[in-house]
Scaffold this motif. Structure first.
Motif, PDB file in Angstrom:
ATOM      1  N   UNK A 146       0.828  -1.207   0.000  1.00 17.93           N
ATOM      2  CA  UNK A 146       0.000   0.000   0.000  1.00 17.93           C
ATOM      3  C   UNK A 146       0.864   1.259   0.000  1.00 17.93           C
ATOM      4  N   UNK A 147       1.914   1.287   0.822  1.00 21.86           N
ATOM      5  CA  UNK A 147       2.760   2.488   0.857  1.00 21.86           C
ATOM      6  C   UNK A 147       3.594   2.604  -0.412  1.00 21.86           C
ATOM      7  N   UNK A 148       4.010   1.475  -0.968  1.00 18.68           N
ATOM      8  CA  UNK A 148       4.728   1.515  -2.258  1.00 18.68           C
ATOM      9  C   UNK A 148       3.838   2.120  -3.344  1.00 18.68           C
ATOM     10  N   UNK A 149       2.592   1.664  -3.409  1.00 16.78           N
ATOM     11  CA  UNK A 149       1.652   2.165  -4.418  1.00 16.78           C
ATOM     12  C   UNK A 149       1.379   3.653  -4.217  1.00 16.78           C
ATOM     13  N   UNK A 150       1.237   4.068  -2.967  1.00 10.53           N
ATOM     14  CA  UNK A 150       0.994   5.488  -2.687  1.00 10.53           C
ATOM     15  C   UNK A 150       2.187   6.336  -3.115  1.00 10.53           C
ATOM     16  N   UNK A 151       3.380   5.862  -2.813  1.00  5.97           N
ATOM     17  CA  UNK A 151       4.579   6.609  -3.207  1.00  5.97           C
ATOM     18  C   UNK A 151       4.708   6.665  -4.731  1.00  5.97           C
ATOM     19  N   UNK A 152       4.441   5.570  -5.385  1.00 10.84           N
ATOM     20  CA  UNK A 152       4.510   5.548  -6.850  1.00 10.84           C
ATOM     21  C   UNK A 152       3.498   6.514  -7.453  1.00 10.84           C
ATOM     22  N   UNK A 153       2.308   6.593  -6.853  1.00 12.41           N
ATOM     23  CA  UNK A 153       1.279   7.496  -7.384  1.00 12.41           C
ATOM     24  C   UNK A 153       1.659   8.964  -7.203  1.00 12.41           C
ATOM     25  N   UNK A 154       2.551   9.229  -6.264  1.00 10.71           N
ATOM     26  CA  UNK A 154       3.048  10.597  -6.067  1.00 10.71           C
ATOM     27  C   UNK A 154       4.215  10.920  -6.992  1.00 10.71           C
ATOM     28  N   UNK A 155       4.611   9.937  -7.785  1.00 14.16           N
ATOM     29  CA  UNK A 155       5.726  10.149  -8.694  1.00 14.16           C
ATOM     30  C   UNK A 155       7.089   9.952  -8.033  1.00 14.16           C
ATOM     31  N   UNK A 156       7.079   9.347  -6.860  1.00 12.22           N
ATOM     32  CA  UNK A 156       8.341   9.072  -6.166  1.00 12.22           C
ATOM     33  C   UNK A 156       8.985   7.872  -6.852  1.00 12.22           C
ATOM     34  N   UNK A 157      10.241   7.983  -7.209  1.00 14.52           N
ATOM     35  CA  UNK A 157      10.886   6.918  -7.988  1.00 14.52           C
ATOM     36  C   UNK A 157      11.061   5.617  -7.198  1.00 14.52           C
ATOM     37  N   UNK A 158      11.121   4.528  -7.937  1.00  9.45           N
ATOM     38  CA  UNK A 158      11.277   3.205  -7.333  1.00  9.45           C
ATOM     39  C   UNK A 158      12.554   3.108  -6.502  1.00  9.45           C
ATOM     40  N   UNK A 159      13.558   3.888  -6.843  1.00  8.17           N
ATOM     41  CA  UNK A 159      14.796   3.853  -6.062  1.00  8.17           C
ATOM     42  C   UNK A 159      14.554   4.259  -4.610  1.00  8.17           C
TER      43      UNK A 159
END
Length: 69
Positions: free
Chosen positions: A19-32
């Motif tokens: 859930x937190x990975x998906x939220x971060x990705x939706x904010x445009x935060x890079x996978x790194x």
């Protein structure tokens, strides 16, 4: 801790991690940044999410989104 407690806790931690990975990705935060997030189960069976070290600018972006700005 019995195996069922571990499995249940691991599932909760894994779901929260995703859930937190998906939220971060939706904010445009890079996978790194979010690629090292991982589920953890303590020796007592408590589910946790290890976030690790996150750059300050990324945390500011996450905080802004949580505040609804």
């Amino acid at each position: 801790m019995d195996m069922q407690t571990y499995r249940d806790s691991r599932a909760r931690a894994a779901d929260a991690s995703e859930a937190i990975r998906a939220a971060m990705a939706s904010l445009g935060i890079p996978e790194s940044v979010w690629g090292t997030i991982r589920p953890v189960v303590t020796h007592r069976g408590s589910p946790y999410v290890h976030l690790g070290i996150v750059r300050a600018d990324m945390v500011e972006r996450m905080a802004k989104a949580m505040r609804g700005e």
